[in-house]
Design an enzyme around this catalytic site. Structure first.
Site, PDB file in Angstrom:
ATOM      1  N   GLY A  31       0.795  -1.225   0.000  1.00 23.86           N
ATOM      2  CA  GLY A  31       0.000   0.000   0.000  1.00 23.86           C
ATOM      3  C   GLY A  31       0.822   1.266   0.000  1.00 23.86           C
ATOM      4  O   GLY A  31       2.022   1.265  -0.223  1.00 23.86           O
ATOM      5  N   HIS A  34       2.461   4.785  -4.976  1.00 20.80           N
ATOM      6  CA  HIS A  34       3.125   5.846  -5.754  1.00 20.80           C
ATOM      7  C   HIS A  34       3.065   5.394  -7.215  1.00 20.80           C
ATOM      8  O   HIS A  34       2.533   4.311  -7.525  1.00 20.80           O
ATOM      9  CB  HIS A  34       4.559   6.058  -5.252  1.00 20.80           C
ATOM     10  CG  HIS A  34       5.353   4.797  -5.120  1.00 20.80           C
ATOM     11  ND1 HIS A  34       5.744   4.046  -6.214  1.00 20.80           N
ATOM     12  CD2 HIS A  34       5.802   4.124  -4.041  1.00 20.80           C
ATOM     13  CE1 HIS A  34       6.417   2.993  -5.806  1.00 20.80           C
ATOM     14  NE2 HIS A  34       6.457   3.003  -4.480  1.00 20.80           N
ATOM     15  N   HIS A  37       3.926   1.740  -8.166  1.00 16.01           N
ATOM     16  CA  HIS A  37       2.840   0.754  -8.004  1.00 16.01           C
ATOM     17  C   HIS A  37       1.843   0.872  -9.156  1.00 16.01           C
ATOM     18  O   HIS A  37       1.386  -0.128  -9.717  1.00 16.01           O
ATOM     19  CB  HIS A  37       2.053   1.009  -6.716  1.00 16.01           C
ATOM     20  CG  HIS A  37       2.815   0.782  -5.450  1.00 16.01           C
ATOM     21  ND1 HIS A  37       3.097   1.796  -4.570  1.00 16.01           N
ATOM     22  CD2 HIS A  37       3.329  -0.344  -4.903  1.00 16.01           C
ATOM     23  CE1 HIS A  37       3.746   1.303  -3.531  1.00 16.01           C
ATOM     24  NE2 HIS A  37       3.901   0.013  -3.705  1.00 16.01           N
ATOM     25  N   GLN A  61       7.781  -9.999   7.407  1.00 15.95           N
ATOM     26  CA  GLN A  61       8.968  -9.585   6.652  1.00 15.95           C
ATOM     27  C   GLN A  61       9.685  -8.401   7.285  1.00 15.95           C
ATOM     28  O   GLN A  61      10.642  -7.885   6.726  1.00 15.95           O
ATOM     29  CB  GLN A  61       8.622  -9.303   5.190  1.00 15.95           C
ATOM     30  CG  GLN A  61       7.776  -8.061   4.945  1.00 15.95           C
ATOM     31  CD  GLN A  61       7.328  -7.963   3.496  1.00 15.95           C
ATOM     32  OE1 GLN A  61       6.443  -8.687   3.038  1.00 15.95           O
ATOM     33  NE2 GLN A  61       7.941  -7.064   2.743  1.00 15.95           N
ATOM     34  N   LYS A 149      12.939  -2.465  -8.624  1.00 16.26           N
ATOM     35  CA  LYS A 149      13.693  -1.707  -7.619  1.00 16.26           C
ATOM     36  C   LYS A 149      14.109  -2.676  -6.505  1.00 16.26           C
ATOM     37  O   LYS A 149      15.220  -2.650  -6.012  1.00 16.26           O
ATOM     38  CB  LYS A 149      12.875  -0.558  -7.025  1.00 16.26           C
ATOM     39  CG  LYS A 149      13.749   0.260  -6.097  1.00 16.26           C
ATOM     40  CD  LYS A 149      13.017   1.178  -5.173  1.00 16.26           C
ATOM     41  CE  LYS A 149      11.989   0.564  -4.314  1.00 16.26           C
ATOM     42  NZ  LYS A 149      12.310   0.427  -2.893  1.00 16.26           N
ATOM     43  N   GLN A 153      14.189  -9.231  -4.356  1.00 16.42           N
ATOM     44  CA  GLN A 153      12.839  -9.783  -4.182  1.00 16.42           C
ATOM     45  C   GLN A 153      12.337 -10.371  -5.502  1.00 16.42           C
ATOM     46  O   GLN A 153      11.787 -11.475  -5.540  1.00 16.42           O
ATOM     47  CB  GLN A 153      11.902  -8.671  -3.703  1.00 16.42           C
ATOM     48  CG  GLN A 153      10.440  -9.046  -3.685  1.00 16.42           C
ATOM     49  CD  GLN A 153       9.593  -7.997  -2.993  1.00 16.42           C
ATOM     50  OE1 GLN A 153       9.522  -7.973  -1.786  1.00 16.42           O
ATOM     51  NE2 GLN A 153       8.931  -7.140  -3.749  1.00 16.42           N
ATOM     52  N   MET A 184      11.258   5.574  -6.793  1.00 15.73           N
ATOM     53  CA  MET A 184      10.033   5.740  -6.000  1.00 15.73           C
ATOM     54  C   MET A 184       9.902   4.625  -4.974  1.00 15.73           C
ATOM     55  O   MET A 184      10.182   3.460  -5.273  1.00 15.73           O
ATOM     56  CB  MET A 184       8.812   5.765  -6.914  1.00 15.73           C
ATOM     57  CG  MET A 184       8.749   7.055  -7.682  1.00 15.73           C
ATOM     58  SD  MET A 184       7.114   7.317  -8.378  1.00 15.73           S
ATOM     59  CE  MET A 184       7.467   8.780  -9.343  1.00 15.73           C
ATOM     60  N   SER A 186       7.531   3.794  -1.107  1.00 16.55           N
ATOM     61  CA  SER A 186       6.603   4.313  -0.092  1.00 16.55           C
ATOM     62  C   SER A 186       7.381   4.902   1.076  1.00 16.55           C
ATOM     63  O   SER A 186       6.881   5.770   1.793  1.00 16.55           O
ATOM     64  CB  SER A 186       5.693   3.191   0.417  1.00 16.55           C
ATOM     65  OG  SER A 186       5.031   2.594  -0.670  1.00 16.55           O
TER      66      SER A 186
HETATM   67  O1  PAF Z   1       7.396  -5.296  -2.279  1.00 18.18           O
HETATM   68  C1  PAF Z   1       6.490  -5.303  -1.426  1.00 18.18           C
HETATM   69  O2  PAF Z   1       5.725  -4.345  -1.277  1.00 18.18           O
HETATM   70  C2  PAF Z   1       6.336  -6.499  -0.495  1.00 18.18           C
HETATM   71  O3  PAF Z   1       7.561  -7.059  -0.196  1.00 18.18           O
HETATM   72  C3  PAF Z   1       5.364  -7.570  -1.032  1.00 18.18           C
HETATM   73  C4  PAF Z   1       5.856  -8.169  -2.329  1.00 18.18           C
HETATM   74  C5  PAF Z   1       3.996  -6.952  -1.248  1.00 18.18           C
HETATM   75  C6  PAF Z   1       5.208  -8.705  -0.020  1.00 18.18           C
HETATM   76  O4  PAF Z   1       4.703  -8.242   1.182  1.00 18.18           O
END
Ligand code: PAF
Length: 285
Positions: A31, A34, A37, A61, A149, A153, A184, A186
């Site tokens: 959430g 920006h 997303h 996390q 970015k 991940q 960008m 959050s």
């Molecule tokens: O990149 C993110 O915002 C988070 O790591 C994700 C992939 C939504 C998992 O919580």
């Protein structure tokens, strides 16, 4: 646009779409949207009949002392932005539904998570892969879209999807940047006053690394040293890491003789920011 909170309702809705032969794209987020997303959602729109985005600040996390509590949250604002780019469903589950009492199952990708953020954020990727797998099982998408970015991940999710044979396409999109180059995030809202200017040390360092590479430098240590010196020249900054790695398992390399990424994490004031550049690719700066 639907807002769904219940896991079973989301599953049933996705099943009904699949039965009609509709393609579902999925953008998992925490959430506080920006343009980065929103670009992922727009890509989803191109690729599917139904775009689902999740908004869930995943507690597993975040490490102790990290920003789980203060992570920015504003569902109403996010819903307006998502609607504006044609999102069909926001899935926003509760913590107690996602991790009920006696929850005990986690998934770990072994190699890609060892280096980089895995060194300073132990357990972070275990939380990310676990929540993404759970979300994939709930939303049942055909395609999922991630920003590059968070390069580690992206590589890790792709590895997981391949390793556990999920029938899911993982798409990565280039980093969306502010006009001055800042990636960008959050978390950029945490930057106070002059820290915002200092935050440019990341993208400017990537430009330096690219220039050296384009001039023929292949010695990783030489590029890393230049980048660290540059970051250190900005006030309020503290380097977490600057590394050059191969792109498959993200192990450190000494010489750039195959596809490689330079990744850095820097604390600017209290805000930890990351950025990266894959050598030889375009740097949208
Ligand atoms: O990149 C993110 O915002 C988070 O790591 C994700 C992939 C939504 C998992 O919580």
């Amino acid at each position: 646009m639907k807002v769904i909170e219940s896991i079973s309702e989301m599953q049933k809705y996705s099943e009904s779409l699949r039965r009609k032969g509709e393609i579902i794209s999925f953008v998992p987020t925490m959430g506080y949207f920006h343009d980065g997303h929103l670009n992922l959602m727009k890509e989803g729109k191109q690729r599917s009949d139904c775009v689902v985005t999740s908004i869930y600040v995943n507690p597993t996390q975040f490490g102790p002392g990290e920003d789980f509590e203060k992570y920015p949250r504003d569902l109403e604002r996010d819903a307006g932005l998502a609607r504006g780019v044609g999102v069909d469903v926001i899935f926003t589950p509760s913590n107690t539904d996602m991790y009920p009492e006696n929850y005990q199952s986690y998934l770990n990708v072994e190699e890609t998570t060892k280096n980089l953020c895995g060194l300073t954020r132990p357990g972070h990727f275990r939380g990310v892969t676990t929540i993404c797998l759970k979300l994939f099982n709930i939303v049942k998408p055909h395609v999922t879209i991630f920003g590059k970015k968070d390069y580690q991940q992206f590589v890790t999710i792709k590895r997981m999807v391949q390793d556990i044979n999920l029938d899911l396409e993982v798409v990565g999109l280039d980093t969306t940047r502010e006009a001055d180059g800042l990636a960008m995030s959050s978390r950029n809202v945490y930057l106070k006053g002059p820290e915002r200017e200092s935050a440019l040390c990341l993208s400017r360092s990537l430009v330096m690394a690219k220039d050296l590479y384009d001039k023929g430098v292949r010695d990783a240590e030489a590029i890393i040293e230049t980048v660290i010196k540059n970051v250190d020249s900005y006030p309020y900054t503290a380097v977490d890491y600057v590394k050059i790695c191969e792109t498959k398992n993200l192990r450190d390399i000494k010489n750039i003789d195959a596809e490689a990424v330079i990744a850095l994490a820097v604390k600017v004031g209290k805000t930890r920011l990351i950025d990266n550049y894959v050598f030889g690719e375009k740097l949208n700066l």
